[in-house]
Write a protein that holds these residues in place. Structure first.
Motif, PDB file in Angstrom:
ATOM      1  N   CYS A   1       0.846  -1.192   0.000  1.00 44.46           N
ATOM      2  CA  CYS A   1       0.000   0.000   0.000  1.00 44.46           C
ATOM      3  C   CYS A   1       0.881   1.242   0.000  1.00 44.46           C
ATOM      4  N   ILE A   2       0.610   2.159  -0.922  1.00 47.40           N
ATOM      5  CA  ILE A   2       1.392   3.396  -0.934  1.00 47.40           C
ATOM      6  C   ILE A   2       0.587   4.537  -0.330  1.00 47.40           C
ATOM      7  N   ARG A   3      -0.522   4.214   0.305  1.00 45.72           N
ATOM      8  CA  ARG A   3      -1.366   5.187   0.971  1.00 45.72           C
ATOM      9  C   ARG A   3      -1.821   6.299   0.043  1.00 45.72           C
ATOM     10  N   CYS A   4      -2.120   5.932  -1.169  1.00 51.85           N
ATOM     11  CA  CYS A   4      -2.491   6.966  -2.119  1.00 51.85           C
ATOM     12  C   CYS A   4      -3.900   7.471  -1.832  1.00 51.85           C
ATOM     13  N   GLY A   5      -4.688   6.681  -1.103  1.00 53.95           N
ATOM     14  CA  GLY A   5      -6.012   7.148  -0.729  1.00 53.95           C
ATOM     15  C   GLY A   5      -7.079   6.948  -1.782  1.00 53.95           C
ATOM     16  N   ARG A   6      -6.734   6.298  -2.878  1.00 51.08           N
ATOM     17  CA  ARG A   6      -7.745   6.090  -3.911  1.00 51.08           C
ATOM     18  C   ARG A   6      -8.876   5.197  -3.424  1.00 51.08           C
TER      19      ARG A   6
ATOM     20  N   PHE B   1      -7.890   0.858   3.187  1.00 53.80           N
ATOM     21  CA  PHE B   1      -6.504   0.440   3.425  1.00 53.80           C
ATOM     22  C   PHE B   1      -6.270   0.151   4.903  1.00 53.80           C
TER      23      PHE B   1
ATOM     24  N   CYS C   1      -7.497   0.537  -6.435  1.00 55.07           N
ATOM     25  CA  CYS C   1      -6.172   0.464  -5.814  1.00 55.07           C
ATOM     26  C   CYS C   1      -5.066   0.281  -6.847  1.00 55.07           C
ATOM     27  N   PRO C   2      -4.149   1.228  -6.960  1.00 61.29           N
ATOM     28  CA  PRO C   2      -3.077   1.095  -7.942  1.00 61.29           C
ATOM     29  C   PRO C   2      -2.101  -0.021  -7.579  1.00 61.29           C
ATOM     30  N   SER C   3      -2.076  -0.390  -6.308  1.00 63.90           N
ATOM     31  CA  SER C   3      -1.185  -1.469  -5.907  1.00 63.90           C
ATOM     32  C   SER C   3      -1.856  -2.826  -6.075  1.00 63.90           C
TER      33      SER C   3
ATOM     34  N   ILE D   1      -4.157  -4.254  -4.457  1.00 66.00           N
ATOM     35  CA  ILE D   1      -4.323  -4.984  -3.199  1.00 66.00           C
ATOM     36  C   ILE D   1      -5.748  -5.542  -3.148  1.00 66.00           C
TER      37      ILE D   1
HETATM   38  S1  SF4 Z   1      -5.814   2.397  -2.992  1.00 69.94           S
HETATM   39 FE1  SF4 Z   1      -4.411   0.729  -2.472  1.00 69.94          FE
HETATM   40  S2  SF4 Z   1      -2.416   1.692  -2.366  1.00 69.94           S
HETATM   41 FE2  SF4 Z   1      -3.913   3.340  -2.311  1.00 69.94          FE
HETATM   42  S3  SF4 Z   1      -4.260   3.701  -0.131  1.00 69.94           S
HETATM   43 FE3  SF4 Z   1      -5.797   2.252  -0.776  1.00 69.94          FE
HETATM   44  S4  SF4 Z   1      -4.901   0.254  -0.366  1.00 69.94           S
HETATM   45 FE4  SF4 Z   1      -3.253   1.724  -0.317  1.00 69.94          FE
END
Ligand code: SF4
Ligand code: SF4
Lengths: 363, 533
Positions: free
Chosen positions: B381-386, B398, B430-432, B434
Motif C-alpha cells: 500500500c502506498i497510501r495513495c487514498g484512492r 486500506f 487500488c493502484p497497488s 491490493i
Molecule cells: S488504494 Fe491501495 S495503495 Fe492506495 S491507499 Fe488504498 S490500499 Fe493503499
C-alpha cells in the motif's frame, strides 16, 4: 494471520498502477527538470545522474539485503523518483558525493529502515535535504547563476567540478532569492530597498534565477503540478492549502509592515514553494489520506514554511515544515475520518425519522 | 459520455452524485445492441432449491415424476423464502445435490429435470385484475409466483411488497441503473418491454400504496430512458424517469435513494424508514407476467458478454439452464477465458464448473479474457487514498485491510467493517492491486462464523440456565409440599396426641410418618446440590 486470496470480484480494474503513477509524476517533473539542467549546464546533469542512479542502486541493494523480491520493486519507479526529487533540491554545482549521500539518506535511512515502499513515516527526499542542510551548510547553500549550458563550463570542466571538487572553473557564486532577502533583512534593510536587488517576477516564473537544480522555474513546476491534478494523480487540496496559507500569511504581514515582510508573490515564486506544494507535500505515503486531513496538513505546512522563512534561522523552511507535519500525519489520520454513510460524524446511526402523517408526507 | 437531457438538467438532484464511487469502463456496447432472444429449451435443467435469500424451498416432486411447465416443484419454507416452479414440462430425473453456481461449487439441493420438448403448460396461477385486487392479494400472487429481486440480491419480492404494513411508504423507486459494467439485460428489457414493465411497476405501486414512482436510469442508456419516458403514470400513479449519473455503485439501494431524494438512509435501517421502496426493473416485468398472465418466474434475461464470447447477446433463458449451454447458444468461447463469471465484473462470482445452472439472480454470464481482467501482482500500500476516495460508504479500506491482516477484527469493526457494502470500488481503484474487498469478505465471513459460535454457546448457556430454573422450581414446589405435609403431619400428630390424651390411653402413636420425613428431606437436599453445581 493472512487472508487467503478469495475468488471474488472485482474482476475489472482501474488502469492506474503504482508504476504508472510514478511515470506520470516523472512526466510532470520533466519540464522543470530539463529546464534546470539546461540552465545550470553539465555539472547539474552529472549531479542529477549520479543522484538518480545511486538512489536506484541503493534501492536494489536494500531490497536484496531485506530479502524482498527485487524485480517488481526495482521496476516500480519509486526509487528513481525519490532520487530525482533529492537531486531537484541540490545546488547545481554540488560535488558528486553530496548527491550520493542524499540518495543514500533518502533510500536507506528514510525509506528502507522504515520498511520500504509505503511504510516510511517521513518523506525521503525531505529527510535527505534536511540532513544535508544541517550537516553540509556550505555545500548546500552555494548557488550559481543560471548561465545556460552553452555559456557554462564545458564537459571537462564540469567533470572536474562534479567529481573532483575542482574550484578551477571561476564561478561567480551568488545568493538565492530567499537567502539574499534574509541576509539583507537581517542587516536592517527594508523590503523596498531589497526588492530592486532581486530578480524580477518574470525571471522567477521562468527560472532565470540562482537556486536549487530543479526548483527555480516556478512556471514549469506549476504546469507539472496542474498536470498531476488533471491526471487525477493528486487532489488539489494540499497544493491549494499550502499555497493559500503561505500567500495569506504573507499578505497579512506585508500589509501590516510592508517594509519588513516579503509580499505574497515573492513567497510563491521563490525557493521550493511550488515544488513543495505539488510534488513534496502531496507524497501519498507521508500525507493524510482524507480530504479534511489533507486540508489540515496543507495549511499547517504552509504556515510552518512561512514562519521558518520569516523568523527562523534558515532562509528556506520547506524541508522542516514537511517533516514536522509528516510526524503529525498519523495523529491527523486517527482523528480526521470521513463520515460513514448513514452515520453521524461520531459513528452513531443517523436518527430514523418516521413519517408522521397517515400516508407519509411528501418529501 | 452522453449529455443529460434538458429536463434532467433542470433537476437539482441530478447533481447529487454518490460520494466516492468509481467509473469502470462500462463495455456495455458489446451486447447493448442485441435484442433479447429466446433460447431454445436446453437438454437438461438443474434447478437449485435455494435461489433466494432466506430458507431453501421444500421439494414437492420426486424422481420420475412428470412435471408440467409452471408446476410448483419447490415450496417456500418460512416467511422469507420463495416458491420454485418447473421451467418446462419433462421428467424429474433426480432430486439430489448439485454444484451451486457459486465459487465454492458446494453441492446444494437441486431438482434435475429432463425436458420432454413439448413445453406443455400446467395450470397457471389464477389471473388477477390488479385494478381491483387488494394489496394483500397482489403480494400473495407475487409470492406464489416465486418472484425474487432480479437485480442479483434475490430477496423475495413479496416480502418487500408487504412492507406497507409496517412503514409509511410514499415512493417506489425502480432501479434501472444497471451500474455493473457489461450487463445490458435491464437496459434491453426497458427498451423492448417498457409497457409491460410499467404495468408491473403499477401493480407493485398499488400493492405498496405509494403515491409516486421514480424510474432511475443511468445516463449511459439513452434509448432505455426514451422508452421509459413514454409513460408518465403506471396504473394511474404518477411516475417520472430520473436520469442518474453513470457511476458505480449507483444501483446500490441506499445510494440510489440518496441520489434521487437527497436523503440518506441511516445505518442499520431500511430505505422503507424513509418511505421509499426500491425494486428492480426486471422484477417489475416478472410481476407483470405473474399477475396478468399467472406465469410464475421460470425464466430470466441474461447478458452473455465479455471478449471471450463469440456472439455477445441478451438471452431469455429458462431457470436451471446449464451455463455451458447458454455459452454454446452464443457461439461458444473465442478463447479460453481468464475468468468465467456469473453476474457483473464488480460483484460477480467466478465459477469453475460450466455445468452449473442459471438461477433467478443470474444477471450475466461473462467470459473475460486476460486483457479484460486485472493482473494479480500486488504491491504494498502506498497510501495513495484512492480506495478511500472511491468508497461510497466513507470507509478507509486500506486501514481495514491492515487491521484485518494483523488479525485485529475488532479494530476493523470499530472503523466500520460491518458498514461495508462489499461493492469492490476500493479494490478496483487500488493502484497497488491490493485485494481489499477480498480481505473484507474474508473478515466478514470470519466474523459471521464467530458470531455463530458465540450464538451457539449462548444458546447452550441459556438452555442450561432454563433447565436449572425449571429444576429449582420443581424442587421448590416439592419442598413446599413437604413442608405442608410436615405441617399436616404435625397437626395430625397433635390432634392424635390430644385425642389420645383426651382418651387417656397409654398407646404409643404410629411411628411410620416421623421416620419417613428426614429421608425425603435428605433426598431433596442432594437434588438441590446437584442442580446448583
Ligand atoms: S488504494 Fe491501495 S495503495 Fe492506495 S491507499 Fe488504498 S490500499 Fe493503499
Ligand atoms: S467494498 Fe466496502 S470498503 Fe470497499 S469501497 Fe465498497 S463499501 Fe468501501
Amino acid at each position: 494471520m493472512t487472508a487467503p486470496m478469495l475468488a471474488s470480484g472485482p474482476h475489472t480494474h482501474t488502469r492506474f498502477t503504482v508504476s504508472r503513477t510514478m511515470l506520470t509524476v516523472s512526466v510532470a517533473l520533466a519540464p522543470a527538470t530539463l529546464f534546470g539542467l539546461y540552465q545550470f549546464g553539465w555539472p547539474a546533469i552529472f549531479l542529477f545522474l549520479v543522484t538518480v542512479i545511486s538512489a536506484w542502486v541503493f534501492e536494489v541493494a536494500c531490497l536484496w539485503i531485506a530479502g524482498k523480491p527485487i524485480g517488481p520493486f526495482a521496476r516500480d519507479g519509486s526509487a528513481i523518483l525519490t532520487g530525482w526529487l533529492v537531486a531537484m533540491t541540490l545546488p547545481p554545482y554540488a560535488p558528486w558525493w553530496v548527491g550520493m549521500l542524499g540518495a543514500g539518506i533518502a533510500i536507506i535511512i528514510a525509506k528502507h529502515m522504515f520498511g520500504g515502499l509505503g511504510q516510511n513515516l517521513f518523506n525521503p527526499a525531505m529527510v535527505a535535504r534536511a540532513m544535508l542542510l544541517v550537516a553540509l551548510p556550505v555545500h548546500m547553500t552555494t548557488w550559481v547563476p543560471p548561465v545556460g549550458i552553452l555559456d557554462g563550463p564545458d564537459i571537462w570542466q564540469a567533470l572536474a567540478i562534479t567529481f573532483a571538487g575542482s574550484q578551477e572553473y571561476d564561478v561567480v557564486s551568488s545568493a538565492s532569492t530567499l537567502s539574499h532577502m534574509k541576509s539583507q533583512l537581517g542587516a536592517g534593510a527594508t523590503m523596498s530597498e531589497i526588492m530592486p536587488g532581486l530578480a524580477d517576477l518574470e525571471a522567477r516564473m521562468i527560472g532565470l534565477v540562482p537556486g536549487s537544480l530543479g526548483e527555480t522555474s516556478t512556471g514549469l513546476l506549476l504546469l507539472g503540478g496542474l498536470l498531476l491534478v488533471g491526471m487525477r494523480i493528486i487532489t488539489p487540496v494540499i497544493p491549494l492549502a499550502v499555497l493559500g496559507t503561505i500567500a495569506g500569511l504573507a499578505a497579512l504581514t506585508s500589509f501590516v509592515a510592508p517594509d519588513r515582510y516579503a509580499p505574497p508573490i515573492l513567497h510563491l515564486t521563490a525557493g521550493s514553494t511550488m515544488l513543495c506544494a505539488f510534488f513534496i507535500a502531496t507524497d501519498y505515503v507521508t500525507s493524510p489520506v482524507t480530504a479534511a486531513g489533507k486540508l489540515i496538513y496543507g495549511v499547517a505546512i504552509g504556515a510552518l514554511v512561512f514562519v521558518i522563512r520569516t523568523w527562523g534561522a534558515f532562509p528556506e523552511g520547506v524541508a522542516f515544515a514537511v517533516l514536522l507535519m509528516n510526524a503529525c500525519t498519523p495523529l491527523i489520520e486517527t482523528y480526521v475520518r470521513p463520515r460513514v454513510f448513514g452515520r453521524t460524524r461520531t459513528g452513531k446511526p443517523l436518527p430514523v425519522k418516521k413519517s408522521k402523517s397517515p400516508r407519509g408526507e411528501k418529501k | 459520455m452522453t449529455l443529460p437531457s434538458i429536463a434532467s438538467l433542470l433537476r437539482p438532484s441530478q447533481y447529487f452524485t454518490v460520494r466516492g464511487g468509481v467509473h469502470p469502463e462500462t463495455r456495455k456496447n458489446l451486447s447493448s445492441e442485441s435484442a433479447i432472444e429466446d433460447m431454445p429449451i436446453p437438454s437438461l435443467l438443474r434447478i437449485p432449491l435455494q435461489q433466494h435469500i432466506g430458507a431453501e424451498a421444500e421439494p414437492m416432486v420426486k424422481r420420475d415424476d412428470h412435471v408440467l411447465k409452471g408446476q410448483l416443484i419447490g415450496k417456500a419454507r418460512g416467511p422469507v423464502s420463495a416458491n420454485i416452479h418447473a421451467p418446462t414440462s419433462g421428467r424429474v430425473i433426480a432430486v439430489g445435490h448439485f454444484a451451486a453456481p457459486h465459487p465454492s461449487a458446494l453441492p446444494v439441493p437441486t431438482i434435475t429435470i429432463r425436458p420432454d420438448g413439448e413445453d406443455t403448460w400446467g395450470p397457471r396461477l389464477p389471473r388477477l385484475r390488479p385494478e381491483n385486487a387488494t394489496p394483500e392479494e397482489i403480494a400473495a400472487q407475487v409470492a406464489e409466483a416465486g418472484i425474487v429481486g432480479m437485480g442479483g440480491a434475490t430477496f423475495p419480492a413479496a416480502v418487500k411488497l408487504n412492507l406497507r404494513a409496517r412503514y409509511d411508504l410514499h415512493t417506489l423507486v425502480i432501479n434501472g441503473a444497471e451500474c455493473e459494467p457489461y450487463l445490458t439485460c435491464d437496459d434491453r428489457l426497458m427498451r423492448e418491454r417498457a409497457e409491460d414493465i410499467y404495468d408491473g411497476i403499477g401493480i407493485m405501486a398499488r400493492a405498496l400504496g405509494v403515491r409516486q414512482i421514480v424510474v432511475a436510469i443511468e445516463s449511459n442508456k439513452p434509448q432505455a430512458i426514451a422508452a421509459m419516458q413514454q409513460f408518465d403514470r403506471a396504473l394511474g400513479i404518477p411516475s417520472r424517469v430520473q436520469v442518474v449519473p453513470t457511476q458505480y455503485p449507483m444501483g446500490s439501494e441506499k445510494h440510489l435513494v440518496k441520489t434521487i431524494t437527497g436523503r440518506e438512509t441511516p445505518a442499520r435501517a431500511l430505505t422503507a424508514d424513509l418511505g421509499v421502496v426500491v425494486h428492480n426493473a426486471g422484477t417489475a416485468h416478472a410481476v407483470h407476467l405473474a399477475v396478468r398472465y399467472g406465469e410464475p418466474l421460470i425464466s430470466r434475461v441474461v447478458t452473455v458478454s465479455g471478449r471471450g464470447v463469440k456472439r455477445p447477446a441478451n438471452v431469455r433463458v429458462l431457470i436451471g439452464t446449464p451455463v455451458a449451454e447458454v455459452l454454446e447458444h452464443c457461439g461458444g468461447l473465442v478463447e479460453d477465458p481468464d475468468r468465467l463469471l456469473l453476474g457483473g465484473p464488480m460483484m460477480g462470482q467466478p465459477i469453475q464448473n460450466r455445468r452449473v445452472p442459471v438461477v433467478k439472480g443470474t444477471s450475466g454470464i461473462l467470459a473475460l479474457t486476460a486483457a479484460e481482467t486485472p493482473d494479480r501482482d500486488t504491491m504494498p500500500c502506498i497510501r495513495c487514498g484512492r480506495c478511500a476516495q472511491g468508497c461510497p460508504v466513507g470507509l478507509t479500506p486500506f486501514e481495514l485491510n491492515a487491521r484485518i491482516q494483523s488479525g485485529d477484527l475488532e479494530g476493523a469493526v470499530k472503523i466500520g467493517l460491518l458498514d461495508c457494502l462489499t461493492c469492490g470500488c476500493c479494490s478496483f481503484a487500488c493502484p497497488s492491486n491490493i485485494p481489499l474487498v477480498q480481505t473484507i469478505h474474508y473478515a466478514k465471513g470470519k466474523l459471521a462464523e464467530e458470531e455463530g459460535r458465540r450464538h451457539q454457546q449462548e444458546e447452550a448457556k441459556r438452555l442450561a440456565a432454563a433447565r436449572k430454573a425449571r429444576e429449582e422450581a420443581a424442587a421448590e414446589a416439592k419442598r413446599q409440599m413437604m413442608a405442608k405435609r410436615k405441617a399436616e403431619m404435625a397437626a395430625k400428630k397433635k390432634r392424635e396426641a390430644e385425642a389420645a390424651a383426651r382418651a387417656a390411653s397409654a398407646e404409643t402413636p404410629p411411628d411410620q410418618a416421623p421416620t419417613s420425613q428426614p429421608q425425603t428431606a435428605q433426598a431433596e437436599s442432594t437434588r438441590d446440590g446437584g442442580a446448583t453445581q
